[in-house]
Design a protein around this motif. Sequence first.
Motif, PDB file in Angstrom:
ATOM      1  N   SER A 117      -9.819  -3.348  -4.595  1.00  0.00           N
ATOM      2  CA  SER A 117     -11.087  -2.966  -3.956  1.00  0.00           C
ATOM      3  C   SER A 117     -11.737  -4.161  -3.257  1.00  0.00           C
ATOM      4  O   SER A 117     -12.495  -4.001  -2.316  1.00  0.00           O
ATOM      5  CB  SER A 117     -12.044  -2.397  -5.000  1.00  0.00           C
ATOM      6  OG  SER A 117     -12.208  -3.353  -6.033  1.00  0.00           O
ATOM      7  N   GLU A 118     -11.459  -5.353  -3.747  1.00  0.00           N
ATOM      8  CA  GLU A 118     -12.069  -6.544  -3.144  1.00  0.00           C
ATOM      9  C   GLU A 118     -11.240  -7.783  -3.478  1.00  0.00           C
ATOM     10  O   GLU A 118     -10.358  -7.734  -4.338  1.00  0.00           O
ATOM     11  CB  GLU A 118     -13.497  -6.736  -3.660  1.00  0.00           C
ATOM     12  CG  GLU A 118     -13.544  -6.930  -5.164  1.00  0.00           C
ATOM     13  CD  GLU A 118     -14.964  -6.973  -5.698  1.00  0.00           C
ATOM     14  OE1 GLU A 118     -15.826  -6.256  -5.166  1.00  0.00           O
ATOM     15  OE2 GLU A 118     -15.190  -7.749  -6.649  1.00  0.00           O
ATOM     16  N   THR A 173     -14.477 -10.380   0.164  1.00  0.00           N
ATOM     17  CA  THR A 173     -14.299  -9.319   1.150  1.00  0.00           C
ATOM     18  C   THR A 173     -13.998  -8.026   0.424  1.00  0.00           C
ATOM     19  O   THR A 173     -13.326  -8.034  -0.613  1.00  0.00           O
ATOM     20  CB  THR A 173     -13.187  -9.687   2.158  1.00  0.00           C
ATOM     21  OG1 THR A 173     -13.208  -8.763   3.217  1.00  0.00           O
ATOM     22  CG2 THR A 173     -11.802  -9.652   1.549  1.00  0.00           C
ATOM     23  N   LYS A 174     -14.582  -6.932   0.937  1.00  0.00           N
ATOM     24  CA  LYS A 174     -14.296  -5.601   0.365  1.00  0.00           C
ATOM     25  C   LYS A 174     -13.098  -5.045   1.128  1.00  0.00           C
ATOM     26  O   LYS A 174     -12.972  -5.258   2.337  1.00  0.00           O
ATOM     27  CB  LYS A 174     -15.499  -4.656   0.552  1.00  0.00           C
ATOM     28  CG  LYS A 174     -16.760  -5.161  -0.092  1.00  0.00           C
ATOM     29  CD  LYS A 174     -16.787  -4.823  -1.577  1.00  0.00           C
ATOM     30  CE  LYS A 174     -18.044  -5.392  -2.229  1.00  0.00           C
ATOM     31  NZ  LYS A 174     -17.836  -5.768  -3.636  1.00  0.00           N
ATOM     32  N   ILE A 175     -12.277  -4.326   0.421  1.00  0.00           N
ATOM     33  CA  ILE A 175     -11.078  -3.776   1.069  1.00  0.00           C
ATOM     34  C   ILE A 175     -11.173  -2.259   1.040  1.00  0.00           C
ATOM     35  O   ILE A 175     -11.404  -1.674  -0.019  1.00  0.00           O
ATOM     36  CB  ILE A 175      -9.805  -4.251   0.329  1.00  0.00           C
ATOM     37  CG1 ILE A 175      -9.751  -5.784   0.365  1.00  0.00           C
ATOM     38  CG2 ILE A 175      -8.538  -3.649   0.951  1.00  0.00           C
ATOM     39  CD1 ILE A 175      -8.817  -6.400  -0.637  1.00  0.00           C
ATOM     40  N   THR A 176     -11.026  -1.650   2.201  1.00  0.00           N
ATOM     41  CA  THR A 176     -11.110  -0.189   2.212  1.00  0.00           C
ATOM     42  C   THR A 176      -9.709   0.380   2.324  1.00  0.00           C
ATOM     43  O   THR A 176      -8.817  -0.235   2.894  1.00  0.00           O
ATOM     44  CB  THR A 176     -11.973   0.332   3.381  1.00  0.00           C
ATOM     45  OG1 THR A 176     -11.543  -0.357   4.545  1.00  0.00           O
ATOM     46  CG2 THR A 176     -13.434   0.096   3.142  1.00  0.00           C
ATOM     47  N   GLU A 177      -9.588   1.571   1.756  1.00  0.00           N
ATOM     48  CA  GLU A 177      -8.269   2.195   1.733  1.00  0.00           C
ATOM     49  C   GLU A 177      -7.762   2.405   3.158  1.00  0.00           C
ATOM     50  O   GLU A 177      -8.520   2.783   4.042  1.00  0.00           O
ATOM     51  CB  GLU A 177      -8.344   3.538   1.015  1.00  0.00           C
ATOM     52  CG  GLU A 177      -6.972   4.090   0.830  1.00  0.00           C
ATOM     53  CD  GLU A 177      -6.980   5.349  -0.006  1.00  0.00           C
ATOM     54  OE1 GLU A 177      -5.912   5.713  -0.470  1.00  0.00           O
ATOM     55  OE2 GLU A 177      -8.052   5.949  -0.169  1.00  0.00           O
ATOM     56  N   ASN A 178      -6.498   2.144   3.311  1.00  0.00           N
ATOM     57  CA  ASN A 178      -5.901   2.296   4.632  1.00  0.00           C
ATOM     58  C   ASN A 178      -4.659   3.147   4.478  1.00  0.00           C
ATOM     59  O   ASN A 178      -3.681   2.740   3.872  1.00  0.00           O
ATOM     60  CB  ASN A 178      -5.536   0.914   5.174  1.00  0.00           C
ATOM     61  CG  ASN A 178      -5.102   0.996   6.608  1.00  0.00           C
ATOM     62  OD1 ASN A 178      -4.425   1.952   7.003  1.00  0.00           O
ATOM     63  ND2 ASN A 178      -5.486   0.018   7.393  1.00  0.00           N
ATOM     64  N   LYS A 179      -4.741   4.397   4.986  1.00  0.00           N
ATOM     65  CA  LYS A 179      -3.660   5.352   4.723  1.00  0.00           C
ATOM     66  C   LYS A 179      -2.449   5.105   5.612  1.00  0.00           C
ATOM     67  O   LYS A 179      -1.381   5.634   5.371  1.00  0.00           O
ATOM     68  CB  LYS A 179      -4.170   6.776   4.948  1.00  0.00           C
ATOM     69  CG  LYS A 179      -5.153   7.242   3.900  1.00  0.00           C
ATOM     70  CD  LYS A 179      -5.147   8.771   3.836  1.00  0.00           C
ATOM     71  CE  LYS A 179      -5.955   9.321   2.684  1.00  0.00           C
ATOM     72  NZ  LYS A 179      -7.386   9.054   2.747  1.00  0.00           N
ATOM     73  N   TYR A 228      -1.581   0.634  -5.116  1.00  0.00           N
ATOM     74  CA  TYR A 228      -2.816   0.796  -4.351  1.00  0.00           C
ATOM     75  C   TYR A 228      -3.352  -0.572  -3.922  1.00  0.00           C
ATOM     76  O   TYR A 228      -2.892  -1.607  -4.405  1.00  0.00           O
ATOM     77  CB  TYR A 228      -3.854   1.541  -5.201  1.00  0.00           C
ATOM     78  CG  TYR A 228      -3.512   3.007  -5.407  1.00  0.00           C
ATOM     79  CD1 TYR A 228      -4.079   3.994  -4.608  1.00  0.00           C
ATOM     80  CD2 TYR A 228      -2.607   3.399  -6.388  1.00  0.00           C
ATOM     81  CE1 TYR A 228      -3.765   5.347  -4.779  1.00  0.00           C
ATOM     82  CE2 TYR A 228      -2.285   4.743  -6.572  1.00  0.00           C
ATOM     83  CZ  TYR A 228      -2.865   5.710  -5.766  1.00  0.00           C
ATOM     84  OH  TYR A 228      -2.550   7.036  -5.935  1.00  0.00           O
ATOM     85  N   ASN A 284       0.856  -1.183   0.000  1.00  0.00           N
ATOM     86  CA  ASN A 284       0.000   0.000   0.000  1.00  0.00           C
ATOM     87  C   ASN A 284       0.897   1.240   0.000  1.00  0.00           C
ATOM     88  O   ASN A 284       1.277   1.718   1.048  1.00  0.00           O
ATOM     89  CB  ASN A 284      -0.871  -0.049   1.270  1.00  0.00           C
ATOM     90  CG  ASN A 284      -1.808   1.142   1.378  1.00  0.00           C
ATOM     91  OD1 ASN A 284      -2.251   1.681   0.363  1.00  0.00           O
ATOM     92  ND2 ASN A 284      -2.101   1.557   2.601  1.00  0.00           N
TER      93      ASN A 284
END
Length: 755
Positions: free
Chosen positions: A681-682, A700-706, A678, A671
């Motif tokens: 998304s899933e 599973t959905k993957i959300t952005e992790n800063k 990036y 990431n």
Amino acid sequence: MKKKLTQIILSVIVSIMPFYSLSGQVIIPLPSQIVSAPGFFYFSGTTKIGSDESTRIPSYLQTYLKQRQTALNANGNANEIIFTLSNQGLSEGYELKISPNKIHVTGNDEKGLFYGIQSLIQFLQHQPLSNGSISIPCQTITDQPRFGYRGIMLDAGRYFQPVSYIKELLDMMATYKFNTFHWHLTEDQGWRVEIEKYPKLMSKSAWRSETVIGHHNQKPRVYDGEKHGGYYTKADIREIVAYASERNITVIPEIEMPGHATAAIAAYPELGCTGKTLEVPTDWGVKEDVYCPSEATFTFLEDVLTEIIPLFPSPYIHIGGDECPKKQWKESALAQSVMKREGLKDEDALQSYFIKRMEAFLKTKGKKLIGWDEILEGGLAPDATVMSWRGIKGGIEAAHLGHDVIMSPNTFCYFDYYQTDAPGEPLAIGGKLTVEKVYSFDPIPDELPAETHKHILGGQGNIWTEYISTLPKLRYMAYTRMLALSEVLWTPVAKKEFLPFAVRLNKHIDYWKTKNIEFANHLFEIKPTLTTKEIGLEVALTPFVPWGEIRYTLDGTEPKSTSAVYTNPLLLTKKTVVKTQSFVQNQAKGHPISIDFLPHKGLQAKILSKTTPSKTYKGAGERGLINGISGSKTQFNDGEWQGVTPGEPFSMKLSWTEKQSIKGIQFHAFNDPESWIYLPSEATIYTSQDGTTFSKACETKITENKDTKTLAVDIPCKITSQFIEIKTPAMGTIPVNRPGAGNQAWLFLDEIRVY
Ligand code: ACM
């Protein structure tokens, strides 16, 4: 075959002898021709130094030779060193003839004489003492460089280096026969040269209020709160140019345009397109504030060059030309009106117009233009020399067009990259460039036809300094790789061989350490090769260069001189930490490395199909995603992470000999938006009864992790199946306002654990 055999013989010799007694050769870069003869010349306090030509030898070298005698035998042999100019043969070439009574240094010209003395000095530094005399084996060296341009660039813009640092670098360059110092004098983050007509360049552009700490990609950013800056006065520059000249080094100044100009625009906002008041940037990266192509800008740049040119006797002036974002030109009425006036079809053509104008101006002053390879975009200026940095592509294109080229590809020549994957390295900009890779560089690419070779003037190593703010760090990052490059640029290709070079390099590193100059030394690193076996993972350990022995532990403790000696590959069948390190004569060398093996069901699976990784980021081979080893938490190019070619979905299908009771799958994704990497998304798991028709089981959905550089994605999925597939969709285009906007995003995956 011949090479292989010599390598085998050499490695056997190395493993049975103390490494430091190996090989009589000491000189870096290795001379073109060495013919050995019997006997030794004993350099002592009574060796007579001089001849008519000695008046032409720089006084610092004469002083060195005399000084070297002070601690030596005062009643040694009656012998002499004499110097001659032959005025024939290739420029910079020399002959060094060592016989028992006489060393005769003959320079083809004064530069050659200078390099002959440099080789002689390396003998004096590295040959052993015998009865208070330095014993130099008799031989005749006939030597000349492969390339006429042998450069090192120093970025003074990101950090200002005191004159004394630069002198040390020039000394090092001279010792290793580099002849060009490319001095990067202006940057977004600092203007470093006195220009009398524009005093705000010194009072404002030369200073920034503070500097980002740590890696620029790290968030949140933290700053040191300390004003940083400085600039070279004209007197400083004359001093450096003279010091360099005495060492056969030409100094090429770089005044960056049209990009990398924020510091100048901060002092003179009318030079930019927006008119906005700016501060000198305190962080790194490519900036959008660039010179606007107005007459005021051209007047400014011509005034600057008019003051610069008399300071530098170099036939070349470097005008930068790299990384100029075109956003402001697209939005600027002035830039658009220049395009219309000049009939330019786009902003690349406008950049080409800009550079061509500067070239025409430089020609009126008798100077030639060099620019980074972006000056190819929109059309090259008629006589420009291209410095190829984004790989060698630009250099190849320019040589085909009949232009001269200096090869300085980031893939071989960027000394701000990491030198190893091993932990504990000082912060670097990123990437990885080992000394071995530098050594493997050939500035003349295979694909270039012979008639264009004359256009490849040579090569250059670059010391960009975003992460190099001190002299010790500069030494650590640059010097080892610089020695490898010196041999690339000087020695005939047929004579280049890494292993013997590494042995000489190690001697030089040890020598400089006695002078308190610490180079990086990764020569004792161990490279693991991992192979999945039916019952576990086989770990083979290969030393970077074969000397001494490899020792290891399996109990998590650091290896000691009494730990087991590695002889055959290790077979790991359960969770294990292998720690290993090189030892020479019971002394630990280099850094320990650690291999953390965590087995899972995937190790025994057969791969039915798998998306082919990108050519550049292949990871650890066919089974690298299911080998029980996870990729680095900080580096995506560590040899474990696999890059999926942008625009392609990822899929891997696995099968077992019988049904498996699976609880889920966990995988890691890198990431790093700054590197255009990036998260997907899933992710979806499919199962199958027959290995052909797959149906969805879990997703599973993957959300952005800063906040994290790597994300462990867990997909709990209770299934009993002989076949599974894991899939992620194609990544798509990077949205606006994100790093790399408009380009296809990268996906990097590692260890896909089936548990
Ligand atoms: C460069 O590295 N931007 C020349």
